[in-house]
Motif scaffolding. Structure first.
Motif, short mmCIF file in Angstrom:
data_model
loop_
_atom_site.label_atom_id
_atom_site.label_comp_id
_atom_site.label_asym_id
_atom_site.label_seq_id
_atom_site.Cartn_x
_atom_site.Cartn_y
_atom_site.Cartn_z
N ASP A 1 0.98 -1.34 0.00
CA ASP A 1 -0.04 -0.10 0.17
C ASP A 1 0.99 1.13 -0.02
OD1 ASP A 1 -1.64 1.84 0.41
OD2 ASP A 1 -2.53 1.28 2.21
N ASN A 2 1.21 1.76 -1.10
CA ASN A 2 1.86 3.22 -1.22
C ASN A 2 1.08 4.11 -0.99
OD1 ASN A 2 4.53 2.11 -3.95
ND2 ASN A 2 4.13 1.56 -1.87
N TYR A 3 -0.26 4.13 -0.76
CA TYR A 3 -1.05 5.18 -0.65
C TYR A 3 -1.17 5.53 0.83
CZ TYR A 3 -5.34 7.85 -0.61
OH TYR A 3 -6.31 8.70 -0.61
N GLY A 4 -1.24 4.27 1.60
CA GLY A 4 -1.50 4.65 3.31
C GLY A 4 -0.22 4.62 3.96
N LYS A 5 0.65 3.72 3.34
CA LYS A 5 1.71 3.15 4.33
C LYS A 5 2.93 2.73 3.43
CE LYS A 5 2.40 1.05 9.01
NZ LYS A 5 1.79 0.16 9.69
N PRO A 6 3.64 3.68 2.77
CA PRO A 6 4.75 3.09 1.71
C PRO A 6 5.88 2.37 2.35
CG PRO A 6 4.00 5.41 1.55
CD PRO A 6 3.32 5.16 2.75
N LYS A 7 6.20 2.91 3.56
CA LYS A 7 7.76 2.21 4.12
C LYS A 7 7.82 2.65 5.37
CE LYS A 7 11.49 2.00 1.76
NZ LYS A 7 11.91 0.33 1.40
N ASP A 8 8.14 1.69 6.36
CA ASP A 8 8.62 2.08 7.61
C ASP A 8 10.20 1.68 7.68
OD1 ASP A 8 6.34 3.03 9.00
OD2 ASP A 8 5.50 0.96 9.29
N GLY A 9 10.68 2.60 8.83
CA GLY A 9 12.25 2.20 8.98
C GLY A 9 12.91 2.71 10.25
N TRP A 10 13.78 1.98 10.88
CA TRP A 10 14.25 2.41 12.12
C TRP A 10 15.76 2.17 11.89
CZ3 TRP A 10 10.20 -0.59 11.07
CH2 TRP A 10 8.92 -0.22 11.91
N GLN A 11 16.79 2.81 12.51
CA GLN A 11 18.06 3.08 12.61
C GLN A 11 18.59 2.65 13.91
OE1 GLN A 11 18.43 6.84 10.47
NE2 GLN A 11 19.92 5.91 9.06
N TYR A 12 19.92 2.00 13.85
CA TYR A 12 20.42 1.99 15.40
C TYR A 12 21.95 2.58 15.17
CZ TYR A 12 23.19 0.25 19.02
OH TYR A 12 24.12 -0.04 20.24
N LEU A 13 22.25 3.59 15.91
CA LEU A 13 23.41 4.29 15.90
C LEU A 13 24.25 4.19 17.20
CD1 LEU A 13 21.79 7.78 14.75
CD2 LEU A 13 23.04 5.97 13.38
N PRO A 14 25.25 3.38 17.03
CA PRO A 14 26.09 2.95 18.21
C PRO A 14 26.39 3.89 19.12
CG PRO A 14 26.96 2.11 16.18
CD PRO A 14 26.07 2.91 15.79
N GLY A 15 26.80 5.60 18.68
CA GLY A 15 27.20 6.30 19.68
C GLY A 15 26.04 7.00 20.40
#
Length: 450
Positions: free
Chosen positions: A244-258
């Motif tokens: 569903d690129n209309y309601g929810k195209p992509k989710d993302g998370w990042q882990y930063l060691p610092g």
């Protein structure tokens, strides 16, 4: 330009798309079962000249020990070499980006080999493709797929959005793992290894224990753990993609060691520059296009016979010093073949922005994956061209793009990503549900280092 104008581009089909629901016609479903189309929707027959053979459905032997796969066509010899001096004779079978590389890059040429239609997939995938032909549809102006599961949704595409969804949802295995390098080459000829990362991909869309009725719309999860360079080691990111690129195209998370924490990231989609690519590629340039379609109207231009990189097992097994040249990939390492491709052109929707104001994608008919791509800037100037390299895994069986390159036609710099030459091969495993535990923000935090 040689264009194949098929009945799939009829005005009736376009009208059905506007109405929001279009299923394959009965004759197309019959063709998928036993007629003129392969079970994946490609033309089964050879071309008139015989330079593209008929599809025989036989997977080549490639081995699979330790994830490394041999070149099943290593004995082939080039049948044609295309250089700047004879490019005009073959202009109708070259993309704009390939023509630009021939004109601009010293020493660039195409070593053209006999065409091998090596793309074969499991019967279970073909069974789902046939079902999708009569149950899958697009809504929300092409941004949402409904009713599809376990195979490409539109084996007989009627518009550009259907074709791009085939590219996005094409079969790349169920659970896929590999370690790959990314190299950046400057216009001056400097070569930099900017990233070594472990990539793990999981495709709930292809869970054989699931069904279209149970599918929750999440088609893929990706986890990337960066090992090198030392300054970035320990960083990790995870994404979830939806149909569903209309309601929810992509989710993302990042882990930063610092920071020693995981944070939700809005910056790993669309045209956000990939820092490890030195501005030569953006996050939506992965696999030549992995962006949300809410930025573009996708138009299906038809089908063409053009020269594309293909059957690239040999490219992926060579030492990297034999693959990367000063201004481009070493022509002797790249196998080009003549294939039929669907051509899709994306132009920006009203009120939307992307640094690539126009994209043109060339989708291989046998895999539905983009093998070439061209991008234009806001001034209408051809800016970048991309190449994706198809690996054949006869043990699965499947054929999928893995390594890819983007060439900046303005600056002269280029990037080669997904290179497994020095890191090993690709491992495929079946989906068992438990693996999902490794693809969550919590798992990202617990796996962080430093």
């Amino acid at each position: 330009m040689r264009t194949l104008s098929l009945h799939r581009l009829s005005g009736v089909a376009a009208a059905l798309f506007v109405a929001g629901a279009a299923f394959a016609a009965p004759e197309d479903v019959a063709a998928l079962k036993s007629g003129s189309l392969t079970p994946y929707g490609a033309e089964r027959a050879a071309n008139k000249e015989g330079t593209i053979p008929a599809w025989d459905g036989k997977a080549p032997a490639t081995g699979g020990a330790a994830g490394k796969r041999s070149d099943p066509f290593a004995a082939d010899k080039p049948r044609l070499t295309i250089t700047p001096s004879n490019a005009g004779e073959h202009a109708g079978q070259l993309s704009d980006g390939t023509k630009a590389l021939l004109a601009k890059v010293p020493g660039f040429k195409l070593e053209v080999y006999p065409t091998r239609r090596s793309a074969v997939f499991p019967q279970a995938i073909y069974d789902q493709v046939l079902k999708n032909a009569t149950r899958a549809k697009l809504v929300n102006d092409g941004l949402t797929v409904e009713g599809a599961y376990g195979g490409i949704p539109f084996p007989v595409p009627r518009n550009g959005h259907e074709a791009i969804w085939n590219h996005m949802l094409s079969y790349r295995g169920q659970v896929t793992s590999f370690v790959a390098d990314k190299y950046v080459m400057t216009a001056a000829g400097d070569q930099l290894l900017t990233s070594r990362q472990r990539t793990n991909l999981i495709y709930p869309f292809y869970d054989t224990a699931g069904s279209a009725e149970q599918f929750n719309g999440e088609w893929a999860r990706a986890r990337i753990d960066i090992n090198e360079p030392p300054a970035n080691a320990g960083q990790a990111l995870m994404t979830i993609d939806y149909v569903d690129n209309y309601g929810k195209p992509k989710d993302g998370w990042q882990y930063l060691p610092g920071q020693r924490r995981v944070r939700k990231s809005p910056s790993i989609a669309y045209d956000t520059p990939d820092g490890s690519a030195a501005g030569l590629a953006n996050f939506d340039d992965v696999n030549l296009f992995i962006g949300s379609q809410d930025r573009y109207q996708m138009k299906l231009l038809g089908k063409r016979e053009i020269f594309v990189p293909y059957n690239s097992n040999g490219l992926m097994t060579k030492p990297i010093k034999e693959v990367i040249g000063k201004s481009s990939l070493n022509p002797a390492a790249v196998r080009w073949e003549l294939h039929r491709v669907w051509v899709v052109e994306g132009t920006l929707r009203d009120g939307k922005r992307n640094v690539a104001a126009k994209r043109r994608l060339y989708l291989d008919e046998d895999t539905w994956q983009a093998v070439l791509a061209d991008s234009w800037d806001a001034q209408g100037k051809l800016w970048k061209t991309g190449q994706a390299f198809t690996m054949v895994a006869g043990d699965q069986p499947l054929a999928t793009t893995l390594s890819y390159a983007w060439f900046d036609l303005v600056s002269g710099g280029w990037v080669f990503a997904g290179a497994v030459n020095e890191t090993g091969g690709v491992t495929y495993r079946p989906f068992d549900g438990k693996q999902m535990n490794n693809f969550s923000p919590t798992a990202l935090a617990s796996g962080g280092v430093r």
